[in-house]
Each structure stands twice: as structure tokens, then as C-alpha cells.
Design an enzyme around this catalytic site. Sequence first.
Site, short mmCIF file in Angstrom:
data_model
loop_
_atom_site.label_atom_id
_atom_site.label_comp_id
_atom_site.label_asym_id
_atom_site.label_seq_id
_atom_site.Cartn_x
_atom_site.Cartn_y
_atom_site.Cartn_z
N GLN A 259 -0.61 -12.97 1.14
CA GLN A 259 -1.23 -13.40 2.41
C GLN A 259 -2.57 -12.71 2.61
OE1 GLN A 259 0.13 -11.85 6.29
NE2 GLN A 259 0.60 -13.97 6.80
N SER B 116 -5.52 -10.51 7.24
CA SER B 116 -6.20 -9.38 7.88
C SER B 116 -7.52 -9.04 7.20
CB SER B 116 -5.32 -8.12 7.82
OG SER B 116 -4.07 -8.36 8.36
N SER C 274 -0.42 -7.82 0.95
CA SER C 274 0.77 -7.41 0.18
C SER C 274 0.90 -8.30 -1.06
CB SER C 274 2.05 -7.55 1.00
OG SER C 274 1.91 -6.96 2.25
N GLU D 167 6.92 -15.81 10.08
CA GLU D 167 6.80 -14.43 9.61
C GLU D 167 7.44 -13.46 10.60
OE1 GLU D 167 2.76 -13.32 8.76
OE2 GLU D 167 3.34 -11.36 7.97
C1 LIG Z 1 3.80 -3.26 5.58
C2 LIG Z 1 2.61 -4.09 5.96
C3 LIG Z 1 2.37 -5.28 5.28
C4 LIG Z 1 1.25 -6.05 5.61
N1 LIG Z 1 1.00 -7.17 4.86
C5 LIG Z 1 -0.08 -7.91 5.13
C6 LIG Z 1 -0.39 -9.05 4.31
O1 LIG Z 1 0.29 -9.34 3.32
N2 LIG Z 1 -1.49 -9.77 4.62
C7 LIG Z 1 -2.29 -9.47 5.68
O2 LIG Z 1 -3.24 -10.20 5.92
N3 LIG Z 1 -2.04 -8.38 6.47
C8 LIG Z 1 -0.96 -7.59 6.21
N4 LIG Z 1 -0.71 -6.47 6.97
C9 LIG Z 1 -1.67 -6.09 8.01
C10 LIG Z 1 -1.12 -6.19 9.44
O3 LIG Z 1 -1.00 -7.52 9.85
C11 LIG Z 1 -2.08 -5.37 10.34
O4 LIG Z 1 -2.02 -4.02 9.91
C12 LIG Z 1 -1.70 -5.46 11.79
O5 LIG Z 1 -1.88 -6.75 12.30
C13 LIG Z 1 -2.51 -4.46 12.64
O6 LIG Z 1 -3.87 -4.60 12.41
P1 LIG Z 1 -4.77 -3.32 12.04
O7 LIG Z 1 -4.09 -2.58 10.94
O8 LIG Z 1 -6.15 -3.80 11.81
O9 LIG Z 1 -4.71 -2.37 13.32
P2 LIG Z 1 -5.64 -2.50 14.61
O10 LIG Z 1 -5.72 -3.91 15.03
O11 LIG Z 1 -6.92 -1.78 14.33
O12 LIG Z 1 -4.78 -1.71 15.67
C14 LIG Z 1 -4.83 -0.27 15.78
C15 LIG Z 1 -3.96 0.14 16.96
O13 LIG Z 1 -4.52 -0.38 18.20
C16 LIG Z 1 -3.55 -1.14 18.91
N5 LIG Z 1 -4.18 -2.30 19.57
C17 LIG Z 1 -5.12 -3.14 19.04
N6 LIG Z 1 -5.45 -4.08 19.94
C18 LIG Z 1 -4.71 -3.86 21.05
C19 LIG Z 1 -4.60 -4.50 22.32
N7 LIG Z 1 -5.31 -5.60 22.60
N8 LIG Z 1 -3.72 -4.01 23.22
C20 LIG Z 1 -2.98 -2.90 22.93
N9 LIG Z 1 -3.05 -2.23 21.74
C21 LIG Z 1 -3.91 -2.70 20.82
C22 LIG Z 1 -2.58 -1.63 17.82
O14 LIG Z 1 -1.31 -1.94 18.37
C23 LIG Z 1 -2.54 -0.43 16.89
O15 LIG Z 1 -1.64 0.54 17.36
C24 LIG Z 1 0.39 -5.66 6.66
C25 LIG Z 1 0.63 -4.46 7.35
C26 LIG Z 1 1.72 -3.67 7.00
C27 LIG Z 1 1.93 -2.38 7.73
#
Ligand SMILES: Cc1cc2nc3c(=O)[nH]c(=O)nc-3n(C[C@H](O)[C@H](O)[C@H](O)COP(=O)(O)OP(=O)(O)OC[C@H]3O[C@@H](n4cnc5c(N)ncnc54)[C@H](O)[C@@H]3O)c2cc1C
Length: 383
Positions: A128, A131, A163, A246
Amino acid sequence: MELRDTPAEAELRAELRAWLQRVLPELPAPPGRDDWPARVAFDTDWQRRLFEAGYAGMSWPKEYGGRDAPPGEQLVFLEETTRARAPYVGVNFVGTLHAGPTLIAEGTEEQKEQHIPKILRGEQVWCQCFSEPGAGSDLAGLQTRAVLEGDHYVVNGRKTWCSFGHVGEFGELLVRTDPEAPKHKGITWLILPMDTPGIEVRPIETLLGSSEFCEVFLDDVRVPVEQRVGAENDGWRVTNVTLSFERGTAFVSEMVDALRMAEELAASVHDAAERRELAHVVAELDALWALTKRNVSQADAHGTPGAGAMMLKLGYSEARDRLGELSMRVLGRESLDVGGFAVEERLRTLSIPIAAGTSQIQRNIIGERLLGLPKERPWPREA
Ligand SMILES: Cc1cc2nc3c(=O)[nH]c(=O)nc-3n(C[C@H](O)[C@H](O)[C@H](O)COP(=O)(O)OP(=O)(O)OC[C@H]3O[C@@H](n4cnc5c(N)ncnc54)[C@H](O)[C@@H]3O)c2cc1C
């Protein structure tokens, strides 16, 4: 909603148990965590065995090789395979749990024919690419750009946390096709063949020391127009279909797994307060299981999981987190035994409240879409 087995479900359960008892002892030992060629071979071999026995794609249409079974039978399948400790979906996660279901719901006939049977037979691994470094929680803010040139989209940008990106043959790719439109209205969902020239995949090392994730760099990558799923600029709607699978159904077998782990932990919990804590977690997982059944009944009626799907991922993440923390406390130094499995498991559970949308974001979605509460105001809040 019926919580007990129907006669057909009971029959499937018995048949499946007998099959698992026969087949599981024949499987080779699972490969090491970082031996990716062996992991792909092991996981896809299991998928092929499921297909040959008629258990792949329980709810998928028969015409593409599925079983067309009612969702209740799909749950029986997940419950029995997880309880018997059958192999986890592994590298087939994206293909079987959300890319395949998205194509069934939204894909063209050609796309279904090209991908669905292969996903079911373990002949096609997906990843996928949603992100980006600046677009995780705010996924609709994604910047990867696609420009239509003749019958190809030319894609430039950078994806992260992909992933299985280093072993995936196809990716679910989100791109921005209209930078002028409001952010949710300018996105398109594409099928990305991962061997297209211009793609560079770089593994990222995780806390566990493994490399499940990748960064994906896209430099003038040409994707044929016929690889588009849904209309141009209608990708946000298609994305929500993907996310409903998902977040709604992809965690079901993990939930059964957590129940099994809780049962195993019970043998080591002697302190009364800790036993009560464990009982609360088990009760919560049981309730989530009932909610899953309800979701699945709704998926049967509407084609995608219902509103309960939003609750499921949040509830499961939190229960699993408490279970992981409790098991560390109960096992103490013992948790370092058996190859440090419990410690590894604990580290892995830290990622569950982040994967597929963080708990904070799930709460926003539940508040706004399910309960109709006022929308959150942008940060920093104005007086
Ligand atoms: C095990 C795992 C597998 C994954 N696999 C994939 C994959 O295959 N493909 C893919 O595309 N992505 C994947 N991801 C990515 C995942 O979708 C993102 O990590 C997730 O959506 C959070 O985005 P970020 O890491 O950019 O954190 P950020 O968006 O930067 O968030 C940082 C912190 O701020 C908080 N926050 C942000 N905005 C708000 C708001 N509006 N209100 C309150 N709190 C807020 C969040 O909750 C978090 O605690 C994976 C992640 C993990 C951990």
C-alpha cells in the site's frame, strides 16, 4: 444479528478443524523474520493451499475463484484458522484484506480478472502506497502528483511506511491529479505495478530491527490509464472503501489471536487485581468480537463494513495495548524467555494504535461521522 453458529457455519467449522488438523503438521517451519524470499514463499504457499482446499476468498465472488460464502462463514474461517495457529496472512495482507476487496467493489472487469484470481491463489503480492512524509493522519493532504500524458499518468513523489513494499508486485497508489481542487476532490486511486521504471524502494528499519516498511520514491513513473480504479479525482471515495476494509475487517484475525494470548496468559496470572484486569480485557475483546459479527452482517447487506468498523480498530488497538502491557508486568523476567517472544510482541503492539489511522484520528472520525459532533477546528485554535 445471530451470535450462534447457523447449521452451515457449524458444518464449516467442523470441516475446517479436520482440514487444519491434517494440513498444519505438514507445513515447513516458518522462516526467519528477515529472510524475505523465504517469507514470501511460505506465505504465498499457505495462500495457495487455502485456495486449493476451497478456503481462499471466503466472501469473494465465485466467478473470480472465491467461495461466495456469507460473511458469518468468513468469520468462522478466521476464528478457526487463528485458533489453530495456522499461518498469518503475512505478505498477502494488503492483497487479500483490502486491495482485493476494493477491486471487487470498485474495479473494472479487466482489473478484477487480472488481479483477483491471482491474489487468491497466492500468485500476486500487494503493498500500500498511501502515506507520505507529510500526509499520514492528514492523508487527503498527499502531494504525490500525477499528470495525464496521452494514455498514461506520469507520477512523481514520495511515499513512506509502505509495508511489504520491497516484495509487493502491485501497489495501491494514491496520487493528486487536480492540485487546484479542494484536497479531497483532487485525488485518484491507481494500481501501481511495482516493477515500473522510475520506482525506487528503500527499506526502513523498525524498532524490532526488521524491515517490514519501505520508502517508495517515484520519478516520472508511467502508469497506464486503465490502471485507474474509479474515476479521475474520485480517489478519496475509493480510498474510503479501502479503509473501511482495512480498519473494519483486516484486524479480525488479530483480535482472535489476542483472545488466545489472553487465555494463555491466564495460566500465569495469580494476583487478584491482575486477574481482574485480564478479565476486563477479555470481556472487551469478546464485546469487540460481537461487534465484528454485527459489522460483518452489515457488510453482507451493503457490500462494505458498516459504521461499527470505525469503532473496531480503536477498541481493538486499546485492548491489545493493555493486554501487552499486562503481560509484561505479569511475566516480568520470564518475558525474556522463549527467544524474547513476549517482548517482541509488546514492541509490535506499540504500532497497532498507529497503523491504518491513529487512535486520535479514529476518535475524530467517530465523533464527526458517527456521532455528528461539530468538526474539529484547525490547530492552532483561534481565540
Ligand atoms: C505497522 C504500520 C503499518 C503501516 N503500513 C502502511 C502501509 O502499508 N502503507 C501506508 O501508506 N502507510 C502505512 N502506515 C502508515 C500509517 O497509516 C501512518 O503512520 C498513520 O496514518 C499516522 O500517520 P503519521 O505516521 O504521518 O503520523 P502523523 O499524522 O504525523 O501523526 C502524529 C501524531 O499526531 C496525532 N494527530 C495528527 N493529526 C491529528 C488531529 N487532527 N487530531 C488529533 N491528533 C492528531 C496523531 O494521532 C499522532 O499521534 C503504517 C503504519 C504502521 C504503524
